[in-house]
Design a protein around this motif. Structure first.
Motif, PDB file in Angstrom:
ATOM      1  N   ALA A 101       0.828  -1.201   0.000  1.00 11.58           N
ATOM      2  CA  ALA A 101       0.000   0.000   0.000  1.00 11.58           C
ATOM      3  C   ALA A 101       0.869   1.260   0.000  1.00 11.58           C
ATOM      4  N   ILE A 102       1.884   1.287   0.865  1.00  8.03           N
ATOM      5  CA  ILE A 102       2.802   2.429   0.892  1.00  8.03           C
ATOM      6  C   ILE A 102       3.497   2.576  -0.458  1.00  8.03           C
ATOM      7  N   SER A 103       3.867   1.451  -1.059  1.00  7.56           N
ATOM      8  CA  SER A 103       4.561   1.487  -2.349  1.00  7.56           C
ATOM      9  C   SER A 103       3.725   2.198  -3.407  1.00  7.56           C
ATOM     10  N   ALA A 104       2.447   1.844  -3.490  1.00  6.27           N
ATOM     11  CA  ALA A 104       1.587   2.456  -4.504  1.00  6.27           C
ATOM     12  C   ALA A 104       1.453   3.957  -4.280  1.00  6.27           C
ATOM     13  N   VAL A 105       1.317   4.370  -3.013  1.00  7.51           N
ATOM     14  CA  VAL A 105       1.214   5.799  -2.715  1.00  7.51           C
ATOM     15  C   VAL A 105       2.519   6.511  -3.030  1.00  7.51           C
ATOM     16  N   ASP A 106       3.634   5.923  -2.661  1.00 11.72           N
ATOM     17  CA  ASP A 106       4.936   6.547  -2.915  1.00 11.72           C
ATOM     18  C   ASP A 106       5.167   6.750  -4.411  1.00 11.72           C
ATOM     19  N   VAL A 107       4.829   5.749  -5.207  1.00 13.55           N
ATOM     20  CA  VAL A 107       4.970   5.891  -6.660  1.00 13.55           C
ATOM     21  C   VAL A 107       4.093   7.035  -7.159  1.00 13.55           C
ATOM     22  N   ALA A 108       2.857   7.111  -6.660  1.00 16.12           N
ATOM     23  CA  ALA A 108       1.965   8.194  -7.064  1.00 16.12           C
ATOM     24  C   ALA A 108       2.527   9.559  -6.676  1.00 16.12           C
ATOM     25  N   LEU A 109       3.149   9.652  -5.501  1.00 15.29           N
ATOM     26  CA  LEU A 109       3.728  10.922  -5.061  1.00 15.29           C
ATOM     27  C   LEU A 109       4.882  11.356  -5.961  1.00 15.29           C
ATOM     28  N   TRP A 110       5.737  10.415  -6.341  1.00 16.61           N
ATOM     29  CA  TRP A 110       6.837  10.761  -7.242  1.00 16.61           C
ATOM     30  C   TRP A 110       6.314  11.195  -8.611  1.00 16.61           C
ATOM     31  N   ASP A 111       5.318  10.476  -9.111  1.00 15.00           N
ATOM     32  CA  ASP A 111       4.712  10.857 -10.387  1.00 15.00           C
ATOM     33  C   ASP A 111       4.103  12.254 -10.284  1.00 15.00           C
ATOM     34  N   LEU A 112       3.393  12.511  -9.181  1.00 11.38           N
ATOM     35  CA  LEU A 112       2.773  13.819  -8.963  1.00 11.38           C
ATOM     36  C   LEU A 112       3.815  14.928  -8.906  1.00 11.38           C
ATOM     37  N   LYS A 113       4.880  14.705  -8.173  1.00 11.63           N
ATOM     38  CA  LYS A 113       5.926  15.732  -8.056  1.00 11.63           C
ATOM     39  C   LYS A 113       6.504  16.076  -9.428  1.00 11.63           C
ATOM     40  N   ALA A 114       6.821  15.060 -10.206  1.00  8.34           N
ATOM     41  CA  ALA A 114       7.406  15.316 -11.527  1.00  8.34           C
ATOM     42  C   ALA A 114       6.405  16.012 -12.454  1.00  8.34           C
ATOM     43  N   ARG A 115       5.127  15.648 -12.331  1.00 10.82           N
ATOM     44  CA  ARG A 115       4.115  16.324 -13.159  1.00 10.82           C
ATOM     45  C   ARG A 115       3.975  17.793 -12.754  1.00 10.82           C
ATOM     46  N   LEU A 116       4.003  18.076 -11.465  1.00 10.55           N
ATOM     47  CA  LEU A 116       3.935  19.464 -11.013  1.00 10.55           C
ATOM     48  C   LEU A 116       5.138  20.271 -11.498  1.00 10.55           C
ATOM     49  N   LEU A 117       6.280  19.612 -11.601  1.00 14.56           N
ATOM     50  CA  LEU A 117       7.497  20.265 -12.099  1.00 14.56           C
ATOM     51  C   LEU A 117       7.603  20.227 -13.616  1.00 14.56           C
ATOM     52  N   ASP A 118       6.661  19.507 -14.254  1.00 10.86           N
ATOM     53  CA  ASP A 118       6.614  19.372 -15.713  1.00 10.86           C
ATOM     54  C   ASP A 118       7.914  18.787 -16.269  1.00 10.86           C
ATOM     55  N   ILE A 119       8.336  17.667 -15.654  1.00 11.41           N
ATOM     56  CA  ILE A 119       9.576  17.021 -16.066  1.00 11.41           C
ATOM     57  C   ILE A 119       9.395  15.508 -16.026  1.00 11.41           C
ATOM     58  N   PRO A 120       9.993  14.772 -16.958  1.00 10.12           N
ATOM     59  CA  PRO A 120       9.935  13.304 -16.876  1.00 10.12           C
ATOM     60  C   PRO A 120      10.595  12.808 -15.598  1.00 10.12           C
ATOM     61  N   LEU A 121      10.046  11.778 -15.017  1.00 11.37           N
ATOM     62  CA  LEU A 121      10.529  11.291 -13.729  1.00 11.37           C
ATOM     63  C   LEU A 121      11.984  10.854 -13.784  1.00 11.37           C
ATOM     64  N   HIS A 122      12.385  10.193 -14.868  1.00  9.96           N
ATOM     65  CA  HIS A 122      13.771   9.730 -14.932  1.00  9.96           C
ATOM     66  C   HIS A 122      14.744  10.899 -15.002  1.00  9.96           C
ATOM     67  N   ARG A 123      14.308  12.031 -15.540  1.00 11.79           N
ATOM     68  CA  ARG A 123      15.177  13.212 -15.553  1.00 11.79           C
ATOM     69  C   ARG A 123      15.219  13.868 -14.166  1.00 11.79           C
ATOM     70  N   LEU A 124      14.124  13.799 -13.450  1.00 13.57           N
ATOM     71  CA  LEU A 124      14.126  14.301 -12.078  1.00 13.57           C
ATOM     72  C   LEU A 124      15.117  13.522 -11.223  1.00 13.57           C
ATOM     73  N   PHE A 125      15.191  12.201 -11.421  1.00 12.77           N
ATOM     74  CA  PHE A 125      16.131  11.372 -10.669  1.00 12.77           C
ATOM     75  C   PHE A 125      17.571  11.600 -11.113  1.00 12.77           C
ATOM     76  N   GLY A 126      17.754  11.969 -12.374  1.00 11.79           N
ATOM     77  CA  GLY A 126      19.087  12.050 -12.945  1.00 11.79           C
ATOM     78  C   GLY A 126      19.473  10.717 -13.550  1.00 11.79           C
ATOM     79  N   ALA A 127      18.939  10.428 -14.738  1.00 15.77           N
ATOM     80  CA  ALA A 127      19.106   9.106 -15.345  1.00 15.77           C
ATOM     81  C   ALA A 127      20.561   8.825 -15.691  1.00 15.77           C
TER      82      ALA A 127
END
Length: 365
Positions: A101-127
């Motif tokens: 359950a925590i995993s699903a929420v955490d993934v959603a939070l990371w997706d949300l953060k990157a969407r708010l920043l208008d950036i692909p998630l892998h670029r936010l992490f530093g691929a």
């Protein structure tokens, strides 16, 4: 300009039970459907998507236990929210359903953060890589030889996989025959991997490891249960040198991964972001493995693992698991399509996945 604060306004969770395309079985379990628990988190006009493959009870934990402590909190403060969610499930026990359950929420939070920043998630992490290697995974014990051969050969021929994996049981004679069917199907075009799903005890596992080595297998996953790291370490120490021992898919928190690493139980550590406390947990486990000079492999859920796998320093590959790859292609817009034995992280904001709620409605529980 990106917002400095994004209060969480909504957390939703729902479970879906999707039938398999044929009966599936491994060394310890049989099933004919897979449950996907989907989470949406909203803040500042954007929505993040997360999911896990777990019992439908995980949706209830998200709604009843996690959502109340997330309401109104800053969606950008993922580390603090991760800590808070872990504390909140203390008395119910973190490993298992609560971790999913925590995993699903955490993934959603990371997706949300990157969407708010208008950036692909892998670029936010530093691929670290633009493409992530995959291996084909299935080869269920419920398959006859023809279906086994066709599936494994298909991954090599269509997706260009350099590796394919099959399930095995506890009967040495039968497993030798099935490995030979698999090897004939893929010829010398790919490496062959086997997965016992913890079905064996150490001595039987060593006997099958010797057979596997003779058939050109170089990966033996969960020869014994991951709950017995000392047993895994024994198998790793005595197995033929060409056969790597892998485990970790049932690691639900950093302590589980530390035990596998400290006991020298694995050559490759498997991590599943849908179980291991999300992307936050995945990246933490990967860093822990790097400190032990152990490579990591992302376990199943290939669409979800594209971005964190692109960022992990010591990544070996991502598991292109038949059941999950099929479900994600059905129900997620933006799901990856393999080419040349690899997938590329989505270039849309966030992880680039959108859940097809209308198409999924008939599977809702």
């Amino acid at each position: 300009m990106a917002r400095a604060h994004a209060p969480i306004s909504s957390v939703r969770a729902r479970a879906y039970r999707i039938p398999t395309d044929a009966p599936e079985a491994d060394g310890t379990l049989e099933w004919d459907a897979t449950t996907m628990v989907v989470v949406h988190v909203e803040a500042a006009g954007a929505t993040g998507l997360g999911y896990t493959y777990a019992d439908a009870a995980a949706a209830g934990i998200v709604r009843g236990t996690l959502a109340p402590i997330l309401a109104g909190e800053d969606a950008f403060a993922i580390a603090g929210l991760w800590d808070a969610m872990r504390r909140q499930v203390r008395n119910m026990g973190e490993p298992g359903i609560a971790a999913c359950a925590i995993s699903a929420v955490d993934v959603a939070l990371w997706d949300l953060k990157a969407r708010l920043l208008d950036i692909p998630l892998h670029r936010l992490f530093g691929a670290r890589r633009a493409r992530v290697p995959i291996y084909g995974s299935g080869g269920f014990l419920s398959y006859d030889d023809d279906r086994l051969a066709a599936q494994l050969a298909g991954w090599v021929e269509r997706e260009g996989c350099a590796r394919v994996k099959m399930k095995i049981g506890a009967d040495p004679a039968r497993e030798r025959a099935r490995m030979r069917v698999a090897r004939a199907a893929i010829c010398d075009g790919a490496a062959l991997m086997i997965d016992a799903n913890g079905a064996l005890e150490p001595r039987r596992a060593l006997a099958i490891a010797a057979i596997a080595d003779g058939e050109g297998v170089d990966w033996f996953e969960e020869p014994v249960t991951s709950d017995d790291p000392e047993g895994l370490a024994l198998v790793r120490a005595q197995a033929p040198g060409a056969v790597e021992i892998a485990a970790g898919e049932y690691g639900y928190n950093p302590h589980a991964f530390r035990r596998l690493l400290e006991t020298r139980a694995v050559d490759v550590l498997q991590i599943d972001a849908t179980r291991a406390l999300g992307i936050t947990g995945f990246l933490a486990a990967a860093e822990l493995a790097a400190a032990f000079a152990i490579p990591v492999s992302a376990h199943t859920a290939p669409a979800l693992h594209g971005a964190p796998a692109a960022a992990a320093a010591n990544l070996r590959h991502v598991e292109w698991f038949h059941d999950h790859a099929r479900i994600e292609a059905m129900l997620l817009d933006g799901a990856p399509v393999p080419t040349g034995g690899a997938i590329a992280p989505n270039e849309a904001p966030g992880h680039g996945l959108t859940f097809k709620e209308k198409e999924a409605e008939r599977y809702a529980t």
